[in-house]
Design a protein around this motif. Structure first.
Motif, short mmCIF file in Angstrom:
data_model
loop_
_atom_site.label_atom_id
_atom_site.label_comp_id
_atom_site.label_asym_id
_atom_site.label_seq_id
_atom_site.Cartn_x
_atom_site.Cartn_y
_atom_site.Cartn_z
N ILE A 68 -5.35 2.35 -0.75
CA ILE A 68 -4.37 2.92 0.03
C ILE A 68 -4.92 3.20 1.60
O ILE A 68 -4.21 3.33 2.94
CB ILE A 68 -3.84 4.37 -0.43
N ALA A 83 0.75 4.24 -2.95
CA ALA A 83 0.76 5.52 -2.88
C ALA A 83 1.86 6.43 -3.28
O ALA A 83 1.66 7.40 -4.12
CB ALA A 83 0.55 5.58 -1.36
N ARG A 85 0.91 -1.20 -0.10
CA ARG A 85 -0.09 -0.09 0.11
C ARG A 85 0.86 1.36 -0.02
O ARG A 85 0.54 2.14 -0.66
CB ARG A 85 -0.96 -0.13 1.06
N ARG A 86 2.06 1.04 0.79
CA ARG A 86 2.90 2.34 0.72
C ARG A 86 3.59 2.36 -0.64
O ARG A 86 3.58 3.81 -1.30
CB ARG A 86 4.09 2.08 1.61
N ARG A 145 1.43 9.18 -6.54
CA ARG A 145 1.90 10.48 -6.48
C ARG A 145 2.98 10.67 -7.66
O ARG A 145 2.78 11.81 -8.46
CB ARG A 145 2.40 10.81 -5.11
#
Length: 71
Positions: free
Chosen positions: A64, A40, A36-37, A44
């Motif tokens: 996320i 993310a 999930r990190r 971005r």
């Protein structure tokens, strides 16, 4: 032939999960958090890649936002 139902040992156990599953749980949680990190960061830094992996921005945002213990 005996028509009585057989009970599996796992069904007879008062515990719903095995000891092995409990011992593996922290590693599973760490893996979910790591993925999930990374998702993310990808969302971005390279938002165009999200479509390349077959996800929408909404799906990514929902994934996320999940806590590490949720699948």
């Amino acid at each position: 032939m005996n028509d009585t139902p057989r009970v599996l040992l796992s069904e007879a156990s008062p515990w719903p999960v095995s000891l092995r599953a409990l011992l593996e749980l922290p590693a599973l949680w760490q893996a979910r958090a790591r993925v999930r990190r990374q998702l993310a960061v990808m969302a971005r830094a390279n938002p165009h890649l999200i479509a390349d992996i077959g996800l929408t921005r909404r799906q990514v945002a929902l994934e996320i936002a999940k806590p590490f213990w949720r699948a």
